[in-house]
Design an enzyme around this catalytic site. Structure first.
Site, PDB file in Angstrom:
ATOM      1  N   ASP A  62      25.896  42.983  13.304  1.00  0.00           N
ATOM      2  CA  ASP A  62      26.222  42.218  12.100  1.00  0.00           C
ATOM      3  C   ASP A  62      25.205  42.441  10.981  1.00  0.00           C
ATOM      4  O   ASP A  62      25.573  42.771   9.853  1.00  0.00           O
ATOM      5  CB  ASP A  62      26.318  40.720  12.423  1.00  0.00           C
ATOM      6  CG  ASP A  62      27.274  40.448  13.568  1.00  0.00           C
ATOM      7  OD1 ASP A  62      28.142  41.318  13.803  1.00  0.00           O
ATOM      8  OD2 ASP A  62      27.155  39.410  14.226  1.00  0.00           O
ATOM      9  N   GLU A  95      49.654  33.953  16.245  1.00  0.00           N
ATOM     10  CA  GLU A  95      48.378  34.597  15.924  1.00  0.00           C
ATOM     11  C   GLU A  95      47.421  34.693  17.109  1.00  0.00           C
ATOM     12  O   GLU A  95      46.464  35.458  17.051  1.00  0.00           O
ATOM     13  CB  GLU A  95      47.707  33.862  14.750  1.00  0.00           C
ATOM     14  CG  GLU A  95      47.182  32.458  15.049  1.00  0.00           C
ATOM     15  CD  GLU A  95      48.247  31.354  14.941  1.00  0.00           C
ATOM     16  OE1 GLU A  95      49.434  31.666  15.090  1.00  0.00           O
ATOM     17  OE2 GLU A  95      47.878  30.184  14.742  1.00  0.00           O
ATOM     18  N   HIS A 122      52.287  29.536  18.306  1.00  0.00           N
ATOM     19  CA  HIS A 122      51.265  30.261  17.541  1.00  0.00           C
ATOM     20  C   HIS A 122      51.370  31.780  17.773  1.00  0.00           C
ATOM     21  O   HIS A 122      50.939  32.265  18.810  1.00  0.00           O
ATOM     22  CB  HIS A 122      49.867  29.785  17.950  1.00  0.00           C
ATOM     23  CG  HIS A 122      49.574  28.401  17.476  1.00  0.00           C
ATOM     24  ND1 HIS A 122      49.063  28.153  16.228  1.00  0.00           N
ATOM     25  CD2 HIS A 122      49.764  27.197  18.061  1.00  0.00           C
ATOM     26  CE1 HIS A 122      48.929  26.837  16.071  1.00  0.00           C
ATOM     27  NE2 HIS A 122      49.338  26.240  17.169  1.00  0.00           N
ATOM     28  N   CYS A 154      53.396  25.934  13.362  1.00  0.00           N
ATOM     29  CA  CYS A 154      53.053  24.647  13.979  1.00  0.00           C
ATOM     30  C   CYS A 154      53.097  23.529  12.928  1.00  0.00           C
ATOM     31  O   CYS A 154      54.171  23.201  12.438  1.00  0.00           O
ATOM     32  CB  CYS A 154      51.709  24.758  14.685  1.00  0.00           C
ATOM     33  SG  CYS A 154      51.458  23.453  15.879  1.00  0.00           S
ATOM     34  N   TYR A 155      51.954  22.990  12.523  1.00  0.00           N
ATOM     35  CA  TYR A 155      51.976  21.951  11.472  1.00  0.00           C
ATOM     36  C   TYR A 155      52.709  22.475  10.238  1.00  0.00           C
ATOM     37  O   TYR A 155      53.460  21.744   9.583  1.00  0.00           O
ATOM     38  CB  TYR A 155      50.543  21.535  11.105  1.00  0.00           C
ATOM     39  CG  TYR A 155      50.495  20.455  10.030  1.00  0.00           C
ATOM     40  CD1 TYR A 155      50.630  19.119  10.362  1.00  0.00           C
ATOM     41  CD2 TYR A 155      50.341  20.799   8.674  1.00  0.00           C
ATOM     42  CE1 TYR A 155      50.617  18.131   9.380  1.00  0.00           C
ATOM     43  CE2 TYR A 155      50.327  19.816   7.687  1.00  0.00           C
ATOM     44  CZ  TYR A 155      50.469  18.481   8.051  1.00  0.00           C
ATOM     45  OH  TYR A 155      50.448  17.506   7.077  1.00  0.00           O
ATOM     46  N   LYS A 175      34.319  40.015  15.034  1.00  0.00           N
ATOM     47  CA  LYS A 175      33.437  41.101  15.487  1.00  0.00           C
ATOM     48  C   LYS A 175      34.090  42.488  15.395  1.00  0.00           C
ATOM     49  O   LYS A 175      33.484  43.439  14.909  1.00  0.00           O
ATOM     50  CB  LYS A 175      33.042  40.829  16.943  1.00  0.00           C
ATOM     51  CG  LYS A 175      31.859  41.601  17.379  1.00  0.00           C
ATOM     52  CD  LYS A 175      30.635  40.841  16.994  1.00  0.00           C
ATOM     53  CE  LYS A 175      29.384  41.625  17.149  1.00  0.00           C
ATOM     54  NZ  LYS A 175      28.229  40.766  16.792  1.00  0.00           N
ATOM     55  N   GLY A 185      47.474  22.763  11.939  1.00  0.00           N
ATOM     56  CA  GLY A 185      46.441  21.792  11.575  1.00  0.00           C
ATOM     57  C   GLY A 185      46.512  20.590  12.494  1.00  0.00           C
ATOM     58  O   GLY A 185      47.529  20.389  13.176  1.00  0.00           O
TER      59      GLY A 185
END
Ligand code: XMP
Length: 511
Positions: A226, A170, A168, A81-82, A367, A54
Site C-alpha cells: 500500500d 456484490e 446481494h 436490499c434496502y 487490496k 443499509g
C-alpha cells in the site's frame, strides 16, 4: 469523462464492494451519500444509478431516502436490499417485516425473461440478509425472482428500467453476482466499458497535484504494497517534493529493512530516510501483553519517531498514508461500523504532527485493486505481489508480552515458512502466510533431553479482500518439511501447530 454509474450509499456494509464490482466491469463509478441532491446527481450525467443496502427500515419515521426525482431521470436504477425496499416504498408498493428473517445463502428462483437474469440458470445461490421485504409491488413492476420465504426476491419495471434485488449480487457468496451486475451495466444501462485502472491512476495523480500545489509531502513508507503504491503515485505527481521516512520498529521480517531501502532507492529516486528505532519501541513495550495496548503503544511511538524525523527534514506541508478501504472499515472510521482493531495507520497521526492535510489516495480501493494500480504504475511485480504485513509487524505475532528473544523466534520461523512456501507454487495461491509465537510452552524431547519450549503456529489464508478468509489447504508433505525445519533450526521452539480457522469468526492476525 468516462460513462458514470452513481452508487447512492444508504450505509450498507457492502457499498464499496458494489463500487469495486462496477470498476471490475470497466465502468467508472462514484459513490455519493443517499442524500445527494438531484442537481448533484444530474451533474454527473449518469448512465445508471445503484441504490445500496443499509441497516435502516423504510418503515421508520426518519428512514433515509433519495431524491424521488431520480426515478424520473429516465436513467436505469438498480436497488439492492434496502435499495429495493426503498424503490417499492417510494413508488407506492408495500414493505413489511418478513415472517422469517433470511440470512446467509438462499436458493433463489429466477425468471429468464428479463435482462438481468436472461443468461442464468433458473435457480441461483444468493446471499440474503434482510428482516423486511416487499409485500406488494408498486405499479408497473413484476416479480422476476422469489425464494421459499420471500415472494419478491427481485422485481422489475422494464418500461422505466427500474430493478430491485432483495439479495446481494456484490458479495462473492452470490456466485452469479458479477453476471447480474454486468447485465445491469451493459444490457440495461448500455455501458461500453470505457474505464481502466490507468484512468484511476491518471485521476489520482491529478488530484494529488491539485491538493499539494507547490507544497511538499511526507510519507511513512512501510515497504508494504500500500505505501509503496502511494509512493509511486505521489512521486509521479510531484517528483522529489515527496519525502519518505521508513521506521524500523524492530518488528520487521527477516532482512526486510535492508530490502526496503534497497528496492526503494533502486526503483524510484525518492528521498528516503531509514530510522532504526528498535530500542525505543522495545523499551515502551516492556511488560505489555494486551493486544490493543500493544497496538496503541506502537501507534503512538510511530507518531513520536515521525515527529522527530519530520522536524529534522524541516517544514513539510502534507502527510500521506497508504490507508485502504478495509483499514477504514475495521478502524470504525465509517459511521456505524464498530472498532475491531485499532490499525496503527489510521487515526490521529497527521493532526498530532501538525499537518494540515492528509493524502490517502487508496482509501476507497481494495487490496487486489491496489496491486493492479501498482502494476499500472510500473512497480516491480515482486513488490506489488507481496503479501500484506501489518503495521505493528511481528509485535502482534508474538502473543502476550514481548522480548527480543520471542521476536527472534517468530522472525526465524517465519523466514523458514516463507522460504518453503516460496519453493512450491503455493505462494501464488495463498494470500497471506506467517507464523505466530503462541504464549504456550510445552514439554518435548530433544535427543535425550527434556525440553520446555514455545509452540509456534502457522497461519495461512486464502482470501479475496481480507475481510473474510479461509484457511489454506497446505499439503501435509509441505507442512511436514516446514515443521521439521522449524523445530530443528529454531532453538527455543519444540512444537508447530496449524491454524484451521476461518475469518470470521477468527481474524487473520492473532492479536
Ligand atoms: P485481521 O487480523 O484484522 O487482518 O483479520 C486483516 C488484514 O489486515 C492486516 N492487518 C493490519 N494491517 N495495520 C495494517 O496495516 C494493522 O494494524 C493491521 N492489523 C492487521 C492483516 O495482516 C491482514 O492482512
Amino acid at each position: 469523462m468516462p460513462q458514470t454509474v452513481l452508487i447512492l450509499d444508504f450505509g450498507g456494509q457492502y457499498t464499496q464492494l458494489i463500487a469495486k464490482r462496477v470498476r471490475k466491469a470497466k465502468v467508472f463509478s462514484q459513490v455519493l451519500p443517499f442524500s445527494a441532491s438531484i442537481q448533484q446527481i444530474r451533474s454527473f450525467d449518469p448512465v445508471g444509478i445503484i441504490l445500496s443496502g443499509g441497516p435502516a427500515s423504510v418503515l421508520q419515521t426518519d428512514a433515509p431516502a433519495c431524491s424521488p426525482e431520480i426515478f424520473e431521470l429516465g436513467v436505469p436504477v438498480l436497488g439492492i436490499c434496502y435499495g429495493m425496499q426503498l424503490i417499492s416504498h417510494m413508488l407506492g408498493g408495500k414493505v413489511t417485516a418478513a415472517q422469517k428473517r433470511e440470512y446467509g445463502l438462499q436458493k433463489v428462483n429466477v425468471k429468464a425473461d428479463n435482462e438481468l437474469f436472461k443468461s442464468l440458470p433458473g435457480s441461483l445461490d444468493c446471499w440474503m440478509s434482510h428482516t423486511y421485504q416487499v409485500d406488494r409491488l408498486p405499479e408497473g413492476f413484476r416479480t422476476i425472482a422469489w425464494t421459499a420465504n420471500c415472494p419478491v426476491a427481485a422485481m422489475a419495471d422494464e418500461k422505466r428500467r427500474l430493478y430491485g434485488l432483495q439479495f446481494h449480487p456484490e458479495v462473492t457468496h452470490t456466485k452469479q453476482g458479477n453476471d447480474i451486475i454486468h447485465a445491469f451495466l451493459y444490457d440495461v444501462c448500455g455501458c461500453e466499458g470505457d474505464w481502466e485502472m490507468t484512468d484511476f491512476a491518471r485521476a489520482a495523480v491529478e488530484d494529488i497535484k491539485k491538493a499539494v500545489g507547490e507544497g511538499t509531502v511526507l510519507l511513512g513508507l512501510s515497504g508494504g504494497v500500500d505505501s509503496s503504491v502511494v509512493a509511486a503515485l505521489i512521486h509521479r505527481a510531484i517528483g522529489d517534493r515527496l519525502h519518505c521516512v521508513f521506521v524500523d520498529h524492530g518488528f520487521m521480517r527477516q532482512d526486510e529493512p535492508r530490502l526496503v531501502a534497497e528496492i526503494f532507492t533502486r526503483t524510484f529516486p525518492v528521498s528516503l530516510v531509514a530510522v532504526d528505532a528498535a530500542e525505543r519501541f522495545m523499551q515502551k513495550l516492556k511488560g505489555v501483553s494486551d493486544p490493543e495496548q500493544k497496538r496503541k503503544i506502537i501507534g503512538a511511538e510511530f507518531v513520536a519517531v515521525f515527529r522527530d524525523e519530520a522536524s529534522k527534514l524541516g517544514h513539510l506541508d502534507h502527510f500521506a498514508q497508504g490507508t485502504i478501504y478495509p483499514d477504514v472499515i475495521e478502524s470504525g472510521a465509517v459511521p456505524g461500523a464498530t472498532v475491531i482493531k485499532s490499525h496503527h495507520n489510521v487515526g490521529g497521526l497527521p493532526k498530532e504532527l501538525g499537518f494540515t492535510s492528509l493524502i490517502e489516495p487508496l482509501r476507497m480501493l481494495f487490496k487486489d485493486e491496489v496491486r493492479e494500480l501498482g502494476l499500472v504504475l510500473g512497480l516491480p511485480r515482486e513488490m506489488v505481489m507481496r503479501q500484506p504485513f501489518p503495521g505493528p509487524g511481528l509485535a502482534i505475532r508474538v502473543i502476550g508480552d514481548l522480548t527480543a528473544q520471542k521476536v527472534e523466534l517468530v522472525r526465524l520461523s517465519d523466514a523458514i515458512l516463507r522460504e518453503e512456501i516460496g519453493i512450491t507454487s503455493l505462494d501464488t495461491e495463498i494470500n497471506q502466510y506467517f507464523t505466530v509465537l503462541s504464549g504456550i510452552r510445552s514439554v518435548g524431547v530433544m535427543g535425550d533431553e527434556r525440553s520446555y519450549d514455545y509452540a509456534v503456529a502457522i497461519r495461512a489464508v486464502t482470501t479475496d479482500d481480507f475481510m473474510t478468509a479461509d484457511w489454506a489447504r497446505i499439503p501435509y508433505e509441505v507442512l511436514a518439511i516446514i515443521s521439521r525445519r522449524i523445530v530443528n533450526e529454531v532453538k527455543g521452539i519444540n512444537r508447530v501447530l496449524f491454524d484451521v480457522t476461518t475469518k470470521p469468526p477468527a481474524s487473520i492476525e492473532w492479536e
